[in-house]
Design a protein around this motif. Structure first.
Motif, PDB file in Angstrom:
ATOM      1  N   VAL A 258      15.991  20.188-138.295  1.00 50.59           N
ATOM      2  CA  VAL A 258      17.127  19.485-137.692  1.00 50.59           C
ATOM      3  C   VAL A 258      16.837  19.288-136.212  1.00 50.59           C
ATOM      4  N   PRO A 259      16.922  18.068-135.713  1.00 52.75           N
ATOM      5  CA  PRO A 259      16.722  17.869-134.275  1.00 52.75           C
ATOM      6  C   PRO A 259      17.953  18.311-133.501  1.00 52.75           C
ATOM      7  N   GLY A 260      17.803  18.405-132.222  1.00 53.91           N
ATOM      8  CA  GLY A 260      18.917  18.750-131.344  1.00 53.91           C
ATOM      9  C   GLY A 260      18.612  18.206-129.966  1.00 53.91           C
ATOM     10  N   PRO A 261      19.410  18.577-128.996  1.00 55.12           N
ATOM     11  CA  PRO A 261      19.151  18.085-127.639  1.00 55.12           C
ATOM     12  C   PRO A 261      17.760  18.519-127.182  1.00 55.12           C
TER      13      PRO A 261
ATOM     14  N   PRO B 129      26.604  11.056-122.123  1.00 55.23           N
ATOM     15  CA  PRO B 129      26.146  11.807-120.942  1.00 55.23           C
ATOM     16  C   PRO B 129      24.786  12.457-121.203  1.00 55.23           C
ATOM     17  N   TYR B 130      24.591  12.958-122.413  1.00 56.38           N
ATOM     18  CA  TYR B 130      23.286  13.531-122.773  1.00 56.38           C
ATOM     19  C   TYR B 130      22.183  12.481-122.664  1.00 56.38           C
ATOM     20  N   VAL B 233      15.633   6.100-126.119  1.00 59.98           N
ATOM     21  CA  VAL B 233      16.220   7.380-125.728  1.00 59.98           C
ATOM     22  C   VAL B 233      17.477   7.669-126.529  1.00 59.98           C
ATOM     23  N   GLU B 234      18.302   6.682-126.709  1.00 56.55           N
ATOM     24  CA  GLU B 234      19.494   6.824-127.543  1.00 56.55           C
ATOM     25  C   GLU B 234      19.750   5.491-128.222  1.00 56.55           C
ATOM     26  N   ALA B 235      20.109   5.550-129.475  1.00 59.13           N
ATOM     27  CA  ALA B 235      20.440   4.321-130.184  1.00 59.13           C
ATOM     28  C   ALA B 235      21.381   4.660-131.328  1.00 59.13           C
ATOM     29  N   GLY B 236      22.452   3.932-131.381  1.00 63.15           N
ATOM     30  CA  GLY B 236      23.384   4.098-132.497  1.00 63.15           C
ATOM     31  C   GLY B 236      22.812   3.437-133.735  1.00 63.15           C
ATOM     32  N   GLY B 260      18.401  13.918-130.577  1.00 63.74           N
ATOM     33  CA  GLY B 260      19.600  14.436-129.925  1.00 63.74           C
ATOM     34  C   GLY B 260      20.412  15.184-130.955  1.00 63.74           C
ATOM     35  N   PRO B 261      21.606  15.577-130.585  1.00 61.62           N
ATOM     36  CA  PRO B 261      22.442  16.278-131.561  1.00 61.62           C
ATOM     37  C   PRO B 261      22.670  15.402-132.794  1.00 61.62           C
TER      38      PRO B 261
END
Lengths: 369, 369
Positions: A258-261, B129-130, B233-236, B260-261
């Motif tokens: 499981v990934p996380g921050p 924010p993360y 980095v982040e993508a929905g 990420g989480p």
């Protein structure tokens, strides 16, 4: 009595004792070990049993087990999970910890049924709040899908997994590095009692055995082998979970992480396993089910048995780009899907033929059926 | 003047106009398009330029560019990043957006130098924010390693990336879906000015062009092609970043995604790309550098040029199991490494021969050298 004697006479796992039992049966094997006279070819049994051969605790062990509602399940019992443990007997794994001779089991669950649909959820003893939360979500969700959740009874991820399953009314099993009558850690005494009430507390070690470092490593192979797949929820750089994960891979079982921050020290081990291609990234119950049931058999796996099965990449993207309610233009679809208009039009035409989308007054929407 | 005319006369990218320019040069190409008389075999130029051929804004465009300190860089200029853009001209990609004819560039950076060591950091406009935090860490870290950070100037991940680089004194480039004189989004007006002061604001579109949906898709291919690698980095689930990511893959550029989480909607797209094997999990500056410089060339990559290079898996695990200070027993090492004692002993012996560890009074420690 013979099995109970054999289960203690050598530090498990002991391939030599198992070979002797397989050859001449448990009663004769126990007798031969006591007499220090084994058949030709089984000489390795003698040094392995030298220290304990004349201390017969069989009655005491069986009594101690009975006192906590536990029983001894052996290789000859109908409920022995032989298929799950088979890989442990293979040449390249046996050297580092072969199959067990017998397992002490506290709880009503039959071992063979327990392992049929099972997932190990493991991870850091020092789980973060995020890790504990995700462990709970996965554990309860997997229990709801009919899976046994297997773990090691420890603090952190292990405890969060067991607790969530107990609360949700599912079946969970704790595989211990100590006897099934030792509540280790002590703070998990009540939890282990709960696990034993509906699931199973399992150990290869005789009653009274204390947890010791080498026993955690030996125990880890049982967690991996009794499970249809292993998921590491959180693991730091040097987590003991890496050892169980390595066993899962060695045994040919699916391994997920499981990934996380990326800012969390307790996700570093998971990220490394994924980045190195050792573990598959899993993010929810559906992805864990897909990991351990790659051929299907569930309706939880991503896209399995859904009407969108068999769609091309473009068609899936276009389908995803249409909101659940209301209509959108082809330009909006193409943009959301990241496709050229022409490609979006082609995909829409195929989806319309397939009855998945419809065009109402120039706007595309998901088919009402 | 001819290039400026050609850069506007067809909606970019226009392979037909480029082919004509390559064949007869920009001056004759501009003249032929104006006269609506092109050589045999270049007929596709006429419909592509029908709408704009008689509106000559070349002077106005060059003036507007000059007014914001921008210049027009063309395929014939020494700083043209031909190598980076080459893959766009290949058959299977050209159909969905070939190479640009020219690029408007606002800022002092030379395009060919800009792209030499470059990474695109992209992601959700609605970064968490993360996501914004991690973007900042990566962007500043990559700038510190001498990389140009390329992004799209938008809210969210794009903006966080540009800002972090500007603050750290590095070089960043924003590739726009509008003219280099349009501050889009308006709230990024000051930021775009900062980017242009030390790096580059880049666009294929003539001055004054407004952002339009199809232009974001076209722009995305430039972000991917001007970068040595792309990191999401982040993508929905339906992020526009998926389109840039698809371009990176199509162009054969390394693609990374930051986990990420699993409870975060803005990491779903990243997790899916990793789980589907489309993107490599990256978690820090070192892993991004290793992604875009797979052959080395830096001292940031994991383990590269370290004394632990060339160690076996067991040796690495044993090395990792020894704390930075103080000594530990072989039993402690074996446990922390998840190895049998024998395997740990073998690895320790090799590490000792290699001068990496030493045994002092029965305890193992990292070599003081």
């Amino acid at each position: 009595m013979a099995w109970a004697y054999l289960a203690r006479v050598a530090e498990p796992p002991c391939a030599a004792v198992i070979a002797l039992v397989d050859a001449i049966g448990p009663v004769d094997a126990a007798s031969a070990i006591r007499r220090r006279s084994v058949p030709d070819g089984f000489g390795a049994v003698l040094p392995a049993t030298a220290a304990r051969h004349d201390a017969d605790c069989a009655t005491a062990d069986l009594d101690a087990a009975a006192a906590v509602g536990a029983r001894l399940v052996t290789r000859s019992d109908a409920e022995w999970p032989a298929w799950s443990l088979l890989a442990l007997s293979q040449a390249d794994t046996a050297a580092r910890g072969g199959a067990p001779l017998a397992l002490w089991v506290r709880g009503p669950a039959r071992l063979d049924e327990l392992v049929t649909d099972s997932v190990a959820l493991i991870g850091s003893r020092a789980a973060s709040p995020y890790g504990a939360h995700v462990t709970g979500l996965l554990a309860a969700g997997l229990a709801g899908e009919g899976f046994t959740v297997i773990s090691g009874g420890a603090f952190g991820v292990d405890g969060a997994a067991h607790k969530a399953v107990v609360r949700s009314g599912g079946v969970t099993a704790a595989v211990m590095a100590c006897g099934i009558d030792r509540d280790y850690p002590a703070a998990h005494s009540a939890l282990l009692g709960e696990i034993a009430r509906t699931g199973a507390v399992i150990s290869e070690y005789p009653p009274g055995t204390t947890a010791a470092r080498h026993r955690f490593l030996t125990r880890n192979r049982l967690v991996a082998s009794l499970s249809g797949g292993t998921v590491v929820v959180e693991a730091g750089r040097r987590s003991g979970a890496a050892n169980t994960a390595a066993w899962a891979r060695k045994l040919g079982r699916p391994l997920g992480a499981v990934p996380g921050p990326v800012t969390s020290a307790t996700s570093v081990g998971c990220h490394r396993m994924i980045a190195d291609g050792l573990a598959v990234l899993v993010s929810d119950v559906a992805s864990v089910v897909a990991l351990v049931r790659p051929d299907g058999g569930g309706d939880v796996g991503r896209g399995r048995t859904k009407p969108t099965d068999g769609l091309s990449e473009d068609e899936l993207r276009v389908h995803d780009a249409i909101p659940a309610r209301g209509g959108v233009t082809i330009e909006e679809i193409a943009f959301a899907a990241g496709l050229e208009i022409g490609a979006a039009r082609t995909a829409l035409a195929r989806l319309e033929v397939g009855g998945l989308v419809e065009n109402v007054a120039g706007q595309w929407r998901l088919a009402s059926g």
